[in-house]
Design an enzyme around this catalytic site. Structure first.
Site, PDB file in Angstrom:
ATOM      1  CD  GLU A  52      -2.829  -2.393   6.254  1.00 37.59           C
ATOM      2  OE1 GLU A  52      -3.042  -1.150   6.656  1.00 37.59           O
ATOM      3  OE2 GLU A  52      -3.605  -2.721   5.529  1.00 37.59           O
ATOM      4  CE  LYS A  87      -3.681  -0.161   2.466  1.00 40.97           C
ATOM      5  NZ  LYS A  87      -4.680  -0.195   3.804  1.00 40.97           N
ATOM      6  NE  ARG A 143     -10.639  11.698   1.771  1.00 37.92           N
ATOM      7  CZ  ARG A 143     -11.283  10.808   1.486  1.00 37.92           C
ATOM      8  NH1 ARG A 143     -12.830  10.941   1.899  1.00 37.92           N
ATOM      9  NH2 ARG A 143     -11.114   9.424   0.854  1.00 37.92           N
ATOM     10  CD  GLU A 154      -6.853   5.114   4.578  1.00 38.08           C
ATOM     11  OE1 GLU A 154      -5.845   5.661   4.317  1.00 38.08           O
ATOM     12  OE2 GLU A 154      -7.742   4.558   3.838  1.00 38.08           O
ATOM     13  CE  LYS A 174     -14.341   3.335   2.155  1.00 36.43           C
ATOM     14  NZ  LYS A 174     -14.103   4.387   2.927  1.00 36.43           N
ATOM     15  NE  ARG A 214     -18.417   5.594  -2.944  1.00 35.33           N
ATOM     16  CZ  ARG A 214     -17.208   5.896  -2.475  1.00 35.33           C
ATOM     17  NH1 ARG A 214     -16.056   6.196  -3.073  1.00 35.33           N
ATOM     18  NH2 ARG A 214     -16.777   5.902  -1.146  1.00 35.33           N
ATOM     19  N   GLY A 233      -7.858   5.945  -1.762  1.00 38.66           N
ATOM     20  CA  GLY A 233      -8.638   5.692  -2.903  1.00 38.66           C
ATOM     21  C   GLY A 233      -8.316   4.303  -3.554  1.00 38.66           C
ATOM     22  N   GLY A 234      -7.492   3.390  -2.984  1.00 34.54           N
ATOM     23  CA  GLY A 234      -7.238   1.980  -3.527  1.00 34.54           C
ATOM     24  C   GLY A 234      -6.085   2.283  -4.684  1.00 34.54           C
ATOM     25  CG  HIS A 252     -13.299  -0.929   4.364  1.00 32.69           C
ATOM     26  ND1 HIS A 252     -12.469  -0.564   3.986  1.00 32.69           N
ATOM     27  CD2 HIS A 252     -13.897   0.177   5.139  1.00 32.69           C
ATOM     28  CE1 HIS A 252     -11.910   0.647   3.909  1.00 32.69           C
ATOM     29  NE2 HIS A 252     -12.669   1.215   4.918  1.00 32.69           N
TER      30      HIS A 252
END
Length: 458
Positions: free
Chosen positions: A211, A169, A303, A299, A248, A350, A175-176, A219
């Site tokens: 990780e 990571k 925001r 994490e 996501k 989304r 944001g992946g 998640h």
């Protein structure tokens, strides 16, 4: 005799510059104006015809279409804030929302940055540092490494200490982007090289870490809000396990098949950890939940989250308004009700302009773009209108749709009906995938995990 109405609350700021675009800009503009503040929007050349510009009191051009020349251009945004006479700036999500240097520059101009202090953004922005901070505050942290050294032997040793498979990571991104799975030593160094390159390209920071990768993890994240007076409260959890490319696509609150006592327990631990750190605005603690029910910290997102609406729908709290008011110095005791509870269930999807099978962006003109209007039980947020171009310059998110129901089943049924009623022609969309996911018997049963999307066919 009627009750005397409470005195009108003074607007927290005079003028707020909304330093973002699309659905989040529209959402923030509405909240800013509802609080009695003047809202100033910004736009690149590509967004000159966006509908949310008409909702603002003023709209200012900040540059050409490429994000680095507009929405990531700190000088252009701060010049716009000065021109508008802004005394506050809301960064939205993405772009510069988690950039500590930008937050500091904003504050140095005497403009309030509507978000956590630069200190907290910087502390949580580097993921290995955030892991160490949370572990030091008694929060469970997933097995992992520090920043990986350049030496291949040391990289292999770090992975052996964690155990395969591992996830590589970026330390400074989100944001992946740049994430890669290595299932054995043969693939590890290649995955690290790919992740470093993607991180450098996207975040100008090639640092990566490892990780432990959990095959069927969930998640789960906790929504938090702090003030400038030392208080932090949680607003319960969300489940964001349905993902593609580590991003996501379906989120819900509360998390299904998670006992309330366990959900409240981890939420209280998250709030306590951030309160000890003096955290002072909106934030989200993101975690993986293993099949045995144990949590591991991932994490802190410093925001507003894309999925904030599901929390708003089940708690009745306007998170954007609360974020603005705490940034202005109001204590949580005045911003939030003394007791916040979860009522019903909310699910969000989304809607992206993308191939629903390969999840690749599908830019183009929106020949037809007809979305149902909200009725209170559901809402749709978008930054587009019919005839606009979905350009390759930005994330291809077209809209977010969120539905609240008395039960999870009712919310899922309502979201399915809402998606099926959308009329979008031009670019391909992921609606066929979303409908298939909502119909999947595992999703219906609440048996969600981060690998679920891979088993859904369209």
């Amino acid at each position: 005799m009627t009750d005397t109405p409470p005195p009108a609350r003074a607007a927290p700021f005079r003028t707020v510059l909304v330093a973002n675009r699309g659905a989040v800009a529209a959402r923030i503009i509405r909240a800013v104006r509802a609080l009695g503040c003047r809202a100033v929007a910004v736009h690149s050349d590509a967004d000159a015809g966006a509908p949310y510009l008409e909702e603002a009191d003023e709209a200012l051009r900040i540059g050409p279409a490429p994000a680095r020349e507009s929405y990531l251009n700190q000088d252009a945004l701060l010049d716009a804030a000065a021109k508008a006479g802004a005394d506050a700036l809301h960064p939205g999500y993405g772009f510069l929302s988690e950039n500590a240097a930008f937050a500091a520059r904003t504050a140095a101009m005497g403009i309030t940055f509507i978000g956590p202090s630069p200190h907290h953004i910087a502390a949580m922005g580097e993921k290995t540092r955030a892991r160490a901070i949370m572990a030091g505050n008694g929060f469970p942290v997933a097995a992992g490494s520090g920043l990986l050294p350049a030496d291949p032997g040391e990289v292999l040793a770090a992975a052996r200490g964690i155990g395969f498979p591992v996830m590589v990571k970026p330390a400074g991104g989100g944001g992946g982007i740049g994430m890669a799975i290595a299932r054995d030593e043969a693939s590890l160094l290649r995955a690290v090289a790919r992740a470093r390159a993607a991180a450098e390209r996207s975040f100008a920071d090639g640092g990566v870490y490892l990780e432990r990768f959990l095959e069927r993890a969930r998640h789960v994240e906790i929504q938090l809000l702090g003030d400038r007076h030392g208080q932090v409260r949680h607003l319960f959890e969300r489940d964001c396990s349905v993902q593609r490319r580590h991003q996501k696509v379906i989120e819900e609150a509360p998390a299904p098949n998670l006992p309330r006592d366990r959900a409240l327990g981890i939420a209280q631990r998250a709030a306590a950890a951030l309160q000890r750190l003096g955290y002072d605005n909106i934030g989200t603690v993101e975690m993986l939940m293993a099949e045995d029910g144990t949590f591991g910290f991932l994490e802190v997102n410093t925001r507003l989250q894309v999925e904030h609406a599901v929390t708003e729908m089940v708690t009745g709290v306007d998170l954007v308004a609360a974020q603005i008011r705490t940034a202005a110095g109001e204590p949580l005791g005045r911003v939030l009700p003394s007791r916040v509870a979860v009522e019903g269930h909310a699910v969000e999807a989304r809607i992206y302009a993308e191939d629903p099978r390969r999840f690749l962006p599908s830019p183009g003109r929106l020949v037809r773009f007809r979305l149902p209007e909200g009725d209170g039980a559901w809402r749709i947020e978008t930054g587009y209108r019919e005839g606009m171009e979905v350009t390759p310059f930005y994330d291809p998110l077209l809209a977010k749709a969120v539905v609240r129901g008395r039960s999870r089943e009712e919310a899922i049924r309502g979201l399915r009906e809402l998606l099926a009623g959308m009329e979008i022609e031009g670019p391909e969309t992921n609606i066929p995938f979303l409908l298939a996911a909502l119909d999947d018997p595992r999703f219906r049963a609440g048996e969600v995990h981060t690998g679920l999307a891979a088993g859904i066919t369209v």
